[in-house]
Scaffold this active site. Structure first.
Site, mmCIF file in Angstrom:
data_model
loop_
_atom_site.group_PDB
_atom_site.id
_atom_site.type_symbol
_atom_site.label_atom_id
_atom_site.label_comp_id
_atom_site.label_asym_id
_atom_site.label_seq_id
_atom_site.Cartn_x
_atom_site.Cartn_y
_atom_site.Cartn_z
ATOM 1 C CB SER A 31 -0.990 -0.007 1.176
ATOM 2 O OG SER A 31 -0.333 0.141 2.401
ATOM 3 C CG HIS A 122 10.980 0.360 11.773
ATOM 4 N ND1 HIS A 122 11.127 -0.981 11.479
ATOM 5 C CD2 HIS A 122 10.665 0.423 13.084
ATOM 6 C CE1 HIS A 122 10.921 -1.682 12.576
ATOM 7 N NE2 HIS A 122 10.634 -0.859 13.564
HETATM 8 C C1 GRF Z 1 4.554 -0.586 6.677
HETATM 9 O O1 GRF Z 1 3.957 -0.428 7.923
HETATM 10 C C2 GRF Z 1 6.014 -0.226 6.729
HETATM 11 O O2 GRF Z 1 6.330 0.709 7.694
HETATM 12 C C3 GRF Z 1 6.669 -1.528 7.096
HETATM 13 O O3 GRF Z 1 5.904 -2.505 6.461
HETATM 14 C C4 GRF Z 1 4.583 -2.039 6.258
HETATM 15 C C5 GRF Z 1 4.268 -2.232 4.802
HETATM 16 O O4 GRF Z 1 2.925 -1.984 4.520
HETATM 17 N N1 GRF Z 1 8.078 -1.515 6.791
HETATM 18 P P1 GRF Z 1 2.450 -1.956 2.999
HETATM 19 O O5 GRF Z 1 2.931 -3.240 2.354
HETATM 20 O O6 GRF Z 1 3.036 -0.746 2.364
HETATM 21 O O7 GRF Z 1 0.963 -1.892 3.065
#
Ligand code: GRF
Length: 205
Positions: A31, A122
């Site tokens: 996302s 992160h």
């Molecule tokens: C996010 O919360 C990011 O901070 C972490 O992994 C998650 C990925 O979410 N590293 P998405 O795949 O972008 O929905």
């Protein structure tokens, strides 16, 4: 559909006005990758020629298809060795890399080829709740178990240790009574969508 007409012309003349070509790395839902691509869709200073994953079943490939962005999967071995991926990045003339929910370690070969040109997001306030094995819901569960009153996001440069590169930006949100890992994740995701594209634009403009 918006077209950037000046790329080829500018590429031969001035490096400062060249479009920055950024590869997005994602292991899961993607996302953030989608949000970033949509944010820059009418901005000719940035292009996202490819999404790279380590998981061929990741939902990020569906998102890529829908947006008309090529996506490719490399194996775990490729991510350990690095050479094949580095060659691919160079063939695609990639200037910088954004890790948007990417779970594997970046090989030193790639880190050395892209100094200060790889960033990660992160979903917590580093240096707390980071390091190997701290990803996804595990992070939010740990935040709740520790009784933290706030959490947030950290955007940082990538070095050869998980979550230890220099911090570029942090944003906070509260942890509320009655929160679950899912509700914390939702609040943190909202921060990610708001700030990640803006920080990319700021540091590489
Ligand atoms: C996010 O919360 C990011 O901070 C972490 O992994 C998650 C990925 O979410 N590293 P998405 O795949 O972008 O929905």
């Amino acid at each position: 559909m918006f077209f950037c007409t000046n790329h080829l012309f500018l590429r031969n003349f001035s490096s400062s006005t060249m479009t920055k070509r950024i590869a997005l790395f994602a292991s899961g839902s993607g996302s953030n990758a989608e949000n970033i691509i949509r944010y820059f869709s009418d901005n000719c200073d940035f292009s996202f020629p490819v999404i790279i994953s380590n998981n061929e079943n990741a939902f990020v490939h569906e998102r890529a298809k829908k947006m008309g962005v090529p996506s490719i999967t490399f194996s775990r071995e490729d991510f350990i060795e690095g050479k094949k991926i580095l060659n691919f990045l160079q063939e695609k003339r990639i200037d910088a890399i954004v890790l948007a929910g990417f779970l594997l370690k970046i090989p030193d070969l790639i880190i050395e080829a892209y100094p200060r040109k790889i960033i990660n997001i992160h979903p917590a306030l580093l240096p707390k709740f980071g390091g190997k094995g701290m990803y996804g819901m595990k992070v939010h569960s740990a935040v709740l178990e520790a009784g933290e009153k706030e959490t947030g996001i950290t955007i940082h440069y990538v070095n050869s240790n998980y979550d230890e590169g220099d911090i570029i930006f942090q944003a906070k949100c509260p942890v509320l009574s009655g929160d679950t890992p899912e509700s914390v994740a939702q609040r943190v995701h909202a921060l990610e969508y708001e700030y990640f594209p803006r920080i990319i634009a700021e540091i590489w403009n």
